[in-house]
Design a protein around this motif. Structure first.
Motif, PDB file in Angstrom:
ATOM      1  N   LYS A 192       6.886  -3.678  -0.104  1.00  0.00           N
ATOM      2  CA  LYS A 192       7.937  -2.736  -0.507  1.00  0.00           C
ATOM      3  C   LYS A 192       9.324  -3.316  -0.251  1.00  0.00           C
ATOM      4  O   LYS A 192      10.264  -3.042  -0.992  1.00  0.00           O
ATOM      5  N   LEU A 244       7.319   7.986  11.685  1.00  0.00           N
ATOM      6  CA  LEU A 244       7.488   6.631  11.147  1.00  0.00           C
ATOM      7  C   LEU A 244       8.001   5.683  12.224  1.00  0.00           C
ATOM      8  O   LEU A 244       7.567   4.538  12.316  1.00  0.00           O
TER       9      LEU A 244
ATOM     10  N   ARG B  43       0.566   9.117   9.120  1.00  0.00           N
ATOM     11  CA  ARG B  43       0.324   8.086   8.108  1.00  0.00           C
ATOM     12  C   ARG B  43      -1.162   7.762   8.012  1.00  0.00           C
ATOM     13  O   ARG B  43      -1.719   7.622   6.916  1.00  0.00           O
ATOM     14  N   LEU B  70       2.659   7.362   0.326  1.00  0.00           N
ATOM     15  CA  LEU B  70       3.921   6.619   0.180  1.00  0.00           C
ATOM     16  C   LEU B  70       4.991   7.198   1.097  1.00  0.00           C
ATOM     17  O   LEU B  70       5.685   6.473   1.806  1.00  0.00           O
ATOM     18  N   GLY B  73       4.876   6.241   4.605  1.00  0.00           N
ATOM     19  CA  GLY B  73       5.200   4.867   4.951  1.00  0.00           C
ATOM     20  C   GLY B  73       4.102   3.859   4.716  1.00  0.00           C
ATOM     21  O   GLY B  73       4.111   2.787   5.318  1.00  0.00           O
ATOM     22  N   SER B  74       3.134   4.159   3.854  1.00  0.00           N
ATOM     23  CA  SER B  74       2.147   3.140   3.503  1.00  0.00           C
ATOM     24  C   SER B  74       2.597   2.409   2.246  1.00  0.00           C
ATOM     25  O   SER B  74       3.343   2.955   1.437  1.00  0.00           O
ATOM     26  N   ASP B  75       2.119   1.188   2.071  1.00  0.00           N
ATOM     27  CA  ASP B  75       2.432   0.468   0.840  1.00  0.00           C
ATOM     28  C   ASP B  75       1.162   0.304   0.003  1.00  0.00           C
ATOM     29  O   ASP B  75       0.066   0.702   0.415  1.00  0.00           O
ATOM     30  N   LEU B  76       1.317  -0.288  -1.184  1.00  0.00           N
ATOM     31  CA  LEU B  76       0.215  -0.352  -2.154  1.00  0.00           C
ATOM     32  C   LEU B  76      -0.977  -1.122  -1.603  1.00  0.00           C
ATOM     33  O   LEU B  76      -2.130  -0.772  -1.875  1.00  0.00           O
ATOM     34  N   GLU B  77      -0.718  -2.163  -0.812  1.00  0.00           N
ATOM     35  CA  GLU B  77      -1.836  -2.935  -0.242  1.00  0.00           C
ATOM     36  C   GLU B  77      -2.652  -2.077   0.715  1.00  0.00           C
ATOM     37  O   GLU B  77      -3.886  -2.086   0.681  1.00  0.00           O
ATOM     38  N   GLN B  78      -1.964  -1.331   1.556  1.00  0.00           N
ATOM     39  CA  GLN B  78      -2.677  -0.476   2.507  1.00  0.00           C
ATOM     40  C   GLN B  78      -3.438   0.634   1.782  1.00  0.00           C
ATOM     41  O   GLN B  78      -4.584   0.944   2.126  1.00  0.00           O
TER      42      GLN B  78
END
Lengths: 374, 110
Positions: A192, A244, B43, B70, B73-78
């Motif tokens: 990201k 977070l 998350r 999202l 705070g996760s991204d596409l890989e996770q």
């Protein structure tokens, strides 16, 4: 004033360099959306029925929430935007900053006028932003003058600038003066971060954070506060700040041995390059719907415009940095307010200017330069 | 109504309370409580929800919990790894029955 950029050119603008550039500035491309009135046309054309009144009219939703007029509370923060010049070109930038923005930068006379205002009003915090504020020739002078008077200074830093020639001394220089470093990092992982800020931004950002740790930042010392700021990388809202922060601290420590003190979560404001992306991907209405569905009256009292004075590179006054980029000059007694003739009493009584972009600050837990509100 | 699935049913989910407010209120209060930070972070819970959504193949759940993952705070890989967990469980659940098949096949065969 025009700022020389030869040192940027060497580091990030040369064709062979893989500097962090996710896009180019709208000003560089000459897109019509660069004009604030075009941005408002796009935003106001979106049909939305969310929010307390279902009108999509921000002032009406404020009134329906018990705030018939939005006025300041106490002046706590003077935020100086030193200019639009930046070594990076992030996709969501609300300033439309970039390496090509060499002309709109604060000159010495305006910097002196800002200092006069700061000395007169004694804010709790002087917040330096840009662009990359470090690129302004008066950056260090402004900090020295504020620090000498016991005023807390925050530098809104893009991290990668700390690796550019001429700026590698800054972590230690900041540490010696107790400057809080507030760094943009959209995510604690690469995917990201590079998507928003350009290829290589993550690697450089982590390196810069390591340098700040080496200078004593990120270990809970109140004179060496390292703050990270995250914006969502897309058309969704920020997550819970405290949750977070815990995860980021654990992940950055275990993956990179990097420490920081606190995390601020911001929402993306539908304007400038972020609005351009929403428009290109057909998400203007759905993003506005998302903001309106999350409209939270509990955020209104703590909105940053109630405690912040925003000054532009050419010395005009605004209720926030977003209004500044949208040319919404503060309305003090019916004239365009300038740093040279700021009147604290008039400021306290003036009405804050708003628009649909303001829904970005009232959504969810709220959003401000100080992170979540409620 | 010419389709079984409608995108706007997700934002209208709360209307389920029209036919029984007490149970709906109890359900949504419970639902929101489940996703708060606890022994697991919000998350981590969002990622579990995303995986379960794929196991259930519920388009509403996939829509809601992709956004939620999202935002948390996760991204596409996770998120892709979470979907592979669901996929592995679904695949494994089929495949492990192969032992039953093999045992029976062996019993019936010479």
């Amino acid at each position: 004033m025009t700022v020389a950029t030869d040192f940027i050119a060497l580091d990030t603008l040369a064709p062979a360099a893989n500097g962090p550039r996710a896009t180019s500035s709208m000003a560089w491309r000459g897109t019509p959306l660069v004009e604030p009135r075009e941005q408002f046309r796009v935003l106001n054309a979106a049909e939305t029925r969310g929010g307390p009144t279902g009108t999509g009219h921000f002032d009406s939703d404020l009134a329906a929430s018990g705030w018939p007029a939005l006025r300041p509370e106490t002046l706590e923060v003077v935020q100086l935007n030193l200019g639009k010049l930046c070594n990076m070109t992030c996709r969501h930038c609300h300033v439309d900053a970039g390496p090509d923005r060499t002309e709109e930068n604060m000159d010495q006379a305006t910097a002196e006028a800002c200092l006069d205002l700061i000395i007169r009003t004694r804010p709790r915090v002087v917040d330096l932003t840009g662009g990359a504020p470090e690129l302004n020739p008066h950056f260090e002078y402004l900090i020295e003058e504020c620090v000498a008077r016991g005023i807390h200074v925050m530098d809104r830093c893009n991290l990668t600038i700390l690796l550019a020639r001429r700026f590698t001394h800054l972590p230690q220089w900041f540490a010696e003066r107790g400057v809080e470093v507030v760094c943009s990092l959209p995510h604690y992982r690469q995917l990201k971060t590079d998507a928003q800020r350009g290829t290589g931004a993550y690697r450089k950002s982590l390196l810069a954070l390591t340098r700040l740790n080496e200078a004593g930042y990120g270990f809970g010392d109140p004179r060496r506060v390292l703050t990270l700021v995250t914006n969502p990388v897309g058309a969704y809202l920020s997550g819970r700040q405290s949750s977070l922060e815990r995860e980021w601290k654990a992940a950055l420590l275990s993956n990179h041995s990097v420490r920081f003190d606190r995390l601020l979560t911001l929402n993306n404001i539908p304007m400038s390059r972020f609005l351009e992306w929403l428009l290109e991907t057909g998400q203007v209405t759905s993003y506005l719907d998302r903001l309106l569905a999350a409209f939270n009256p509990a955020t209104i009292a703590g909105l940053m415009c109630r405690s912040t004075l925003s000054v532009s590179w050419d010395g005009y006054l605004y209720d926030c940095d977003f209004n500044q980029q949208l040319d919404m000059v503060m309305d003090l007694n019916g004239r365009n307010a300038h740093v040279g003739d700021f009147d604290l009493q008039a400021w306290r009584q003036h009405t804050i200017r708003t628009g649909r972009h303001c829904y970005g600050c009232t959504a969810g837990a709220g959003s401000s330069c100080g992170g979540a509100i409620s | 109504m010419d389709h079984y699935y409608h995108r706007n049913h997700l934002p209208r989910f709360g209307e389920i309370g029209e036919g029984g407010k007490e149970l709906a209120d109890a359900f949504f209060a419970y639902y929101n409580k489940v996703f708060e930070d606890g022994a697991l972070s919000a998350r981590e819970k969002a990622l579990i929800a995303l995986a379960v959504a794929h196991a259930l193949q519920c388009p509403y759940c996939i829509d809601a919990h992709t956004t939620s993952a999202l935002e948390h705070g996760s991204d596409l890989e996770q998120m892709t790894e979470a979907v592979h967990v669901a996929c592995a469980l679904r695949g494994g659940a089929s495949l492990v029955h192969g032992i039953q098949m093999a045992d029976q096949a062996k019993r019936l065969s010479m």
